[in-house]
Each structure stands twice: as C-alpha cells, then as structure tokens.
Design an enzyme around this catalytic site. Structure first.
Site, PDB file in Angstrom:
ATOM      1  N   GLU A  75       0.805  -1.225   0.000  1.00 47.91           N
ATOM      2  CA  GLU A  75       0.000   0.000   0.000  1.00 47.91           C
ATOM      3  C   GLU A  75       0.843   1.282   0.000  1.00 47.91           C
ATOM      4  O   GLU A  75       1.959   1.313   0.512  1.00 47.91           O
ATOM      5  CB  GLU A  75      -0.888   0.009   1.252  1.00 47.91           C
ATOM      6  CG  GLU A  75      -1.945  -1.072   1.217  1.00 47.91           C
ATOM      7  CD  GLU A  75      -2.528  -1.372   2.588  1.00 47.91           C
ATOM      8  OE1 GLU A  75      -3.755  -1.333   2.719  1.00 47.91           O
ATOM      9  OE2 GLU A  75      -1.763  -1.637   3.528  1.00 47.91           O
ATOM     10  N   CYS A  90       3.190   8.639   1.067  1.00 43.71           N
ATOM     11  CA  CYS A  90       3.832   7.733   2.010  1.00 43.71           C
ATOM     12  C   CYS A  90       4.084   6.422   1.269  1.00 43.71           C
ATOM     13  O   CYS A  90       3.147   5.771   0.814  1.00 43.71           O
ATOM     14  CB  CYS A  90       2.874   7.541   3.189  1.00 43.71           C
ATOM     15  SG  CYS A  90       3.463   6.435   4.454  1.00 43.71           S
ATOM     16  N   CYS A  97       6.515  -6.589   7.424  1.00 46.13           N
ATOM     17  CA  CYS A  97       7.680  -6.103   8.163  1.00 46.13           C
ATOM     18  C   CYS A  97       8.066  -7.128   9.226  1.00 46.13           C
ATOM     19  O   CYS A  97       7.209  -7.717   9.875  1.00 46.13           O
ATOM     20  CB  CYS A  97       7.360  -4.769   8.835  1.00 46.13           C
ATOM     21  SG  CYS A  97       8.778  -4.069   9.713  1.00 46.13           S
ATOM     22  N   CYS A 101       6.598  -4.584  15.761  1.00 45.20           N
ATOM     23  CA  CYS A 101       6.222  -3.719  16.888  1.00 45.20           C
ATOM     24  C   CYS A 101       4.798  -4.080  17.316  1.00 45.20           C
ATOM     25  O   CYS A 101       3.944  -4.357  16.463  1.00 45.20           O
ATOM     26  CB  CYS A 101       6.286  -2.257  16.473  1.00 45.20           C
ATOM     27  SG  CYS A 101       7.912  -1.803  15.837  1.00 45.20           S
ATOM     28  N   CYS A 104       1.577  -2.178  15.666  1.00 51.26           N
ATOM     29  CA  CYS A 104       1.538  -1.893  14.228  1.00 51.26           C
ATOM     30  C   CYS A 104       0.918  -3.035  13.420  1.00 51.26           C
ATOM     31  O   CYS A 104       1.341  -4.177  13.527  1.00 51.26           O
ATOM     32  CB  CYS A 104       2.962  -1.619  13.739  1.00 51.26           C
ATOM     33  SG  CYS A 104       3.099  -1.451  11.953  1.00 51.26           S
ATOM     34  N   LEU A 198      10.926   6.278  18.355  1.00 51.34           N
ATOM     35  CA  LEU A 198      11.470   6.022  19.692  1.00 51.34           C
ATOM     36  C   LEU A 198      10.385   5.426  20.590  1.00 51.34           C
ATOM     37  O   LEU A 198      10.560   4.359  21.154  1.00 51.34           O
ATOM     38  CB  LEU A 198      12.031   7.329  20.264  1.00 51.34           C
ATOM     39  CG  LEU A 198      13.031   7.174  21.391  1.00 51.34           C
ATOM     40  CD1 LEU A 198      14.273   6.429  20.937  1.00 51.34           C
ATOM     41  CD2 LEU A 198      13.442   8.547  21.933  1.00 51.34           C
ATOM     42  N   ASN A 273      -3.072   5.016  16.767  1.00 52.04           N
ATOM     43  CA  ASN A 273      -4.214   4.652  15.921  1.00 52.04           C
ATOM     44  C   ASN A 273      -4.552   3.198  16.180  1.00 52.04           C
ATOM     45  O   ASN A 273      -3.735   2.316  15.880  1.00 52.04           O
ATOM     46  CB  ASN A 273      -3.858   4.811  14.434  1.00 52.04           C
ATOM     47  CG  ASN A 273      -3.622   6.258  14.070  1.00 52.04           C
ATOM     48  OD1 ASN A 273      -4.431   7.125  14.390  1.00 52.04           O
ATOM     49  ND2 ASN A 273      -2.498   6.527  13.422  1.00 52.04           N
ATOM     50  N   CYS A 322      -1.205   6.030  10.221  1.00 52.57           N
ATOM     51  CA  CYS A 322       0.056   5.394  10.612  1.00 52.57           C
ATOM     52  C   CYS A 322      -0.206   4.059  11.285  1.00 52.57           C
ATOM     53  O   CYS A 322      -1.010   3.965  12.206  1.00 52.57           O
ATOM     54  CB  CYS A 322       0.807   6.249  11.628  1.00 52.57           C
ATOM     55  SG  CYS A 322       1.239   7.833  11.008  1.00 52.57           S
TER      56      CYS A 322
END
Ligand code: SAH
Ligand code: SF4
Length: 329
Positions: A75, A90, A97, A101, A104, A198, A273, A322
């Site tokens: 995307e 973006c 990935c 995290c 995410c 961070l 989010n 995000c």
C-alpha cells in the site's frame, strides 16, 4: 535506444515522460513518432504495479493498494495538508515487516519480501500520475523497515531526486532504530530527514513495545543518533506514539526530555491509531491517549527546549493512518 536504432535524444525524451511527467501510456507521448510509440507499446510495459483498489477518506487522503508482479500486494498513501496546500506520499519499502512492533498492523503481517528499486519509485510515479497537483513530499513511512532494505531504498531516493525531481530535503526516512544501518546512512550524508520511532524514554517500555529494542537498546541507539547528526548536520525527527497509561505520563515526558538533551531533534507525537482487533496478535488493551495527556506531554517536552508537534491523523476511516497498513483486500 541505440539498440532500437533510435537517436540518443529519444532516451532523454522518454526519461522525461516516464519520470517527470509520470506518464503511463505510450500513446500520450506525443513528441514521439507514432510508429515508434507503437513499437514501444508492442515490446515494453511501463512499470510492474497494478492498482487493485483505491480508497478515498473523508479527509481527502487516498490509499492505493497495488498488486505486484508476483501477486503480493502493498500500500501507498497520498495525503493533502490543507493548511499549506501541500501533498505528501507515504511509500512502502517492504511487503509486511519483520520488526513486529506490538502496536503496528504491518508487523502482524510478518515479513514477505523487500520491494525492488522500481517498485518503490513506481509507487510515487503512479500516485503523481493520478494527482492533479504536484506531490512534492515523500515519506518512507508505509509498510516495512526502510533501513532493512537500504540497498534498494538508497537508489530509490536518488532516482526520485535526480529523475523525478523530488527535493532531498522533502524526503523523510523513518526507522525503528536499526543501529548498524544508521551508521551506514550517516556515511552518505544526504540532506534527507531521518525520523526515528522512539516511542519510549527507557528500555523497559521500549522493549515491551518494540522487540527490536532487545537487539539494539537505547545505549546503542542514542550514540548512533548523535553520530548521525554529527555526520549529516541534519536535525532528526523523534517519533513518539502516545498510548494511554503506557508511555504518556508526566514522568515519562520528563525522562524523554532528559534522554534527548543535547540531541539536535524535533519531537513528533503520534496519538496511537487503534489497529483492527481481528488481526492476529493485535493488542486489545492499547488505547489512544486522552487529549489532556497529549497536551501535558507536549508541554513538558517543550519545556526541555524541543520543538514538539502533534501528528494530524489522516485517513483512519480507510485504515490509511500510521500503522494501519495491513493489505486487507
Ligand atoms: N518501519 C518504520 C517506518 C514505517 S512505520 C518505522 O517503524 O519507523 C511509520 C510510523 O508509524 C512509525 O513511527 C511507527 O512507529 C508508526 N506507527 C506504527 N503503528 C502505529 C499505530 N498503530 N498508531 C500510530 N502510529 C503507528
Ligand atoms: Fe515495522 Fe515500522 Fe510497523 Fe514496527 S512500526 S512493525 S518497524 S512498519
């Protein structure tokens, strides 16, 4: 062009059509002779991405789901900032990935593969082709960890800059903190902006949010960031997601202020989010910080002398904000 028996200046004409005009149709390249256009159409394809779905958010944000030549999907997101009437795209750098995290959606996909140089650049070219206005800002903040695909991301940065004429100063690479590659990127000394996710002022919280912190804890990351600034003379962006009760307390804001002391950086706060609860491994207990907590956090970190901004949420209604990119077809 030489091999096709065409004069060398044709290459320049094509280059201009493909990268500056972002054209995707041979027949629209009107300064090329018709038989030549036909020959190109018979022998070459422009790009390898096929748009699968394009969604438009109420705030004007557009999300593009592209199918790649091997059937994978990825995307990109086009954002319009009304106040400054600017457009930013973006871009994704990997399918999925590996960094995983906890907050995410992309991490929940796992790592599928790196995107090639052309797959990265073509996202920009396609989105620019579709957009009436010039898309002048590029952020490498879509799917994937750009610093784990540096051999393709770096040439993409150069191609976007030299061929598509996107200013380096208008490009931002965001990283979760891959320490050896921060040193590699510092060596390049590019005038891009490096943004660092961070998200916590200490190893205890960061380790809980980002498994990568166990490999490269703050004691390794912070010196790498100081080195980066020294080498490039560029100001970093420190990204910090605010999650209710987890990392948004006054004490944590003070700890962050101290941690960033002496580092040339701005701080960008990102209200969390929420990601789809149906995604396997989605955190059930993360909530976005209350506005009063965001304000308090911002105030405290500003008092430590940092410029602090709060990121505007874009495209949440189409899962384009995000951390929400999860290739849902
Ligand atoms: N892999 C890179 C770039 C892609 S993520 C990185 O992690 O920096 C881009 C930004 O979105 C990062 O700062 C990331 O931490 C943030 N992000 C991820 N999930 C999010 C979520 N659910 N809410 C808000 N921000 C999120
Ligand atoms: Fe990967 Fe960035 Fe998502 Fe972490 S936040 S899982 S590094 S894309």
């Amino acid at each position: 062009m030489g091999r096709l028996g065409e004069p060398a200046f044709r290459a320049e004409q094509l280059y201009h059509w493909l990268y500056v005009r972002c054209e995707r149709d041979w027949d629209s390249m009107t300064n090329l002779a018709k038989p030549f256009r036909q020959r190109l159409a018979d022998t070459c394809a422009i790009g390898t991405l096929t748009p699968d779905t394009i969604q438009q958010s109420q705030d004007g944000t557009r999300k593009y789901l592209f199918r790649l030549s091997d059937g994978q999907v990825v995307e990109s997101v086009l954002m319009h900032f009304q106040e400054r009437d600017t457009y930013a795209v973006c871009l994704s750098t990997q399918v999925g990935c590996a960094v995983d995290c906890s907050f995410c959606a992309t991490g929940k996909l796992g790592f599928k593969r790196n995107l090639s140089v052309s797959e990265i650049v073509e996202q920009y070219l396609f989105v620019q082709h579709e957009s009436e206005k010039e898309v002048r800002n590029v952020v490498f903040m879509g799917q994937g960890e750009p610093l784990l695909n540096l051999p393709n991301v770096l040439p993409a940065v150069h191609l976007l800059n030299e061929a598509a004429e996107v200013g380096m100063r208008r490009m931002t690479i965001s990283t979760s903190g891959i320490v050896p590659q921060i040193y590699t990127l510092a060596q390049e000394a590019l005038p891009i902006t490096l943004a660092v996710s961070l998200h916590a002022p200490n190893d205890a919280i960061r380790g809980q949010l980002m498994p990568i912190n166990r490999k490269w804890p703050l004691a390794e990351l912070m010196p790498a960031l100081h080195h980066y600034v020294e080498k490039t003379h560029r100001r970093l962006t420190i990204e910090y997601i605010l999650i209710d009760g987890l990392n948004d307390q006054a004490a944590q804001a003070r700890e962050l202020g101290k941690l960033l002391h002496g580092l040339r950086c701005n701080v960008n706060l990102i209200p969390y989010n929420p990601i789809h609860q149906q995604l396997p491994g989605a955190p059930m207990d993360y909530r976005r910080s209350r506005p009063s907590a965001v304000d308090r956090f911002r105030q405290i970190v500003s008092d430590y002398g940092k410029k602090v901004t709060v990121r505007l949420e874009r495209g949440a209604d189409i899962d384009a904000a995000c951390g929400q990119l999860a290739n849902r077809l």
